[in-house]
Design a protein around this motif. Structure first.
Motif, mmCIF file in Angstrom:
data_model
loop_
_atom_site.group_PDB
_atom_site.id
_atom_site.type_symbol
_atom_site.label_atom_id
_atom_site.label_comp_id
_atom_site.label_asym_id
_atom_site.label_seq_id
_atom_site.Cartn_x
_atom_site.Cartn_y
_atom_site.Cartn_z
ATOM 1 N N HIS A 1 0.861 -1.187 0.000
ATOM 2 C CA HIS A 1 0.000 0.000 0.000
ATOM 3 C C HIS A 1 0.891 1.228 0.000
ATOM 4 O O HIS A 1 1.849 1.315 0.769
ATOM 5 C CB HIS A 1 -0.926 -0.010 1.213
ATOM 6 C CG HIS A 1 -1.975 -1.072 1.108
ATOM 7 N ND1 HIS A 1 -3.262 -0.798 0.737
ATOM 8 C CD2 HIS A 1 -1.902 -2.416 1.282
ATOM 9 C CE1 HIS A 1 -3.947 -1.925 0.698
ATOM 10 N NE2 HIS A 1 -3.142 -2.924 1.026
ATOM 11 N N LYS B 1 -1.948 10.556 -3.134
ATOM 12 C CA LYS B 1 -3.018 9.656 -3.557
ATOM 13 C C LYS B 1 -2.694 8.227 -3.119
ATOM 14 O O LYS B 1 -1.618 7.732 -3.395
ATOM 15 C CB LYS B 1 -3.188 9.709 -5.072
ATOM 16 C CG LYS B 1 -3.707 11.042 -5.563
ATOM 17 C CD LYS B 1 -4.031 10.961 -7.033
ATOM 18 C CE LYS B 1 -4.507 12.282 -7.560
ATOM 19 N NZ LYS B 1 -5.841 12.625 -7.162
ATOM 20 N N GLY C 1 -2.847 4.096 -3.100
ATOM 21 C CA GLY C 1 -2.958 3.054 -4.104
ATOM 22 C C GLY C 1 -2.271 1.791 -3.641
ATOM 23 O O GLY C 1 -1.818 1.692 -2.496
ATOM 24 N N VAL D 1 0.884 1.067 -10.381
ATOM 25 C CA VAL D 1 0.096 1.325 -9.179
ATOM 26 C C VAL D 1 -1.379 1.365 -9.561
ATOM 27 O O VAL D 1 -1.758 2.008 -10.535
ATOM 28 C CB VAL D 1 0.494 2.679 -8.540
ATOM 29 C CG1 VAL D 1 -0.387 2.985 -7.341
ATOM 30 C CG2 VAL D 1 1.958 2.682 -8.144
ATOM 31 N N GLU D 2 -2.204 0.664 -8.788
ATOM 32 C CA GLU D 2 -3.655 0.683 -9.005
ATOM 33 C C GLU D 2 -4.300 1.577 -7.955
ATOM 34 O O GLU D 2 -4.022 1.454 -6.771
ATOM 35 C CB GLU D 2 -4.209 -0.733 -8.889
ATOM 36 C CG GLU D 2 -5.701 -0.819 -9.137
ATOM 37 C CD GLU D 2 -6.191 -2.248 -9.027
ATOM 38 O OE1 GLU D 2 -6.504 -2.655 -7.885
ATOM 39 O OE2 GLU D 2 -6.246 -2.928 -10.063
ATOM 40 N N PHE D 3 -5.171 2.471 -8.432
ATOM 41 C CA PHE D 3 -5.883 3.372 -7.531
ATOM 42 C C PHE D 3 -7.328 2.941 -7.340
ATOM 43 O O PHE D 3 -7.933 3.186 -6.324
ATOM 44 C CB PHE D 3 -5.812 4.800 -8.046
ATOM 45 C CG PHE D 3 -4.401 5.307 -8.113
ATOM 46 C CD1 PHE D 3 -3.764 5.779 -6.984
ATOM 47 C CD2 PHE D 3 -3.704 5.277 -9.303
ATOM 48 C CE1 PHE D 3 -2.460 6.224 -7.034
ATOM 49 C CE2 PHE D 3 -2.394 5.727 -9.363
ATOM 50 C CZ PHE D 3 -1.773 6.197 -8.231
ATOM 51 N N ASP D 4 -7.907 2.332 -8.333
ATOM 52 C CA ASP D 4 -9.221 1.715 -8.277
ATOM 53 C C ASP D 4 -9.286 0.757 -9.465
ATOM 54 O O ASP D 4 -8.342 0.690 -10.247
ATOM 55 C CB ASP D 4 -10.355 2.748 -8.276
ATOM 56 C CG ASP D 4 -10.404 3.599 -9.525
ATOM 57 O OD1 ASP D 4 -10.286 3.051 -10.641
ATOM 58 O OD2 ASP D 4 -10.596 4.811 -9.399
ATOM 59 N N VAL E 1 -5.166 3.132 -13.296
ATOM 60 C CA VAL E 1 -3.842 2.594 -13.010
ATOM 61 C C VAL E 1 -2.818 3.620 -13.485
ATOM 62 O O VAL E 1 -3.026 4.304 -14.481
ATOM 63 C CB VAL E 1 -3.633 1.250 -13.751
ATOM 64 C CG1 VAL E 1 -2.224 0.741 -13.578
ATOM 65 C CG2 VAL E 1 -4.631 0.219 -13.265
ATOM 66 N N HIS F 1 -8.538 -0.349 0.613
ATOM 67 C CA HIS F 1 -8.308 0.156 -0.740
ATOM 68 C C HIS F 1 -9.640 0.147 -1.473
ATOM 69 O O HIS F 1 -10.486 -0.702 -1.208
ATOM 70 C CB HIS F 1 -7.269 -0.746 -1.442
ATOM 71 C CG HIS F 1 -6.858 -0.250 -2.766
ATOM 72 N ND1 HIS F 1 -7.439 -0.698 -3.924
ATOM 73 C CD2 HIS F 1 -5.922 0.648 -3.131
ATOM 74 C CE1 HIS F 1 -6.884 -0.099 -4.950
ATOM 75 N NE2 HIS F 1 -5.966 0.722 -4.495
#
Length: 119
Positions: free
Chosen positions: A68, A75, A77, A92-95, A99, A115
């Protein structure tokens, strides 16, 4: 008046020096995403988040899948690919649909938090 040490000044230039925006606000905060300290953000886009300017360089972190993180703009992610691409960036994935690719020095590991994809 606010005083920056050489490391903080270099960090400020590395984060904002090649951007087209003209004004960056620098302020001291008692509470921030990385604890108390000095933060900087674009005047026109405060909602994009602020960057912490630490007193000393942070030690390098070994990022692994599932780490994480917070980006240099605050932000949150999760690392989804810890193998750097040809530019040295990590995925990196944010939702589920957003990405991004970031250099390790633009990321800070943070304690596990829920997350957006963990609903």
């Amino acid at each position: 008046m606010l005083t920056l040490n050489l490391h903080q000044a270099k960090e400020l230039v590395s984060l904002f020096g090649d951007c087209d925006e003209t004004l960056v606000t620098i302020q001291e905060c008692n509470e921030g995403h990385s604890g108390p300290g000095i933060y900087a953000y674009f005047d026109e886009y405060p909602e994009e988040g602020s960057c912490h300017l630490p007193l000393e360089p942070l030690p390098p972190i070994e990022f692994t899948v599932g780490t994480h993180i917070e980006t240099h703009l605050g932000k949150p992610g999760v690392i989804v690919d810890a193998t750097p691409n040809e530019d040295g960036k990590l995925k990196v994935e944010f939702d589920p649909v957003w990405v991004g690719w970031y250099l390790p020095e633009e990321l800070t590991a943070v304690p596990h938090m829920e997350h957006p994809t963990e609903k």
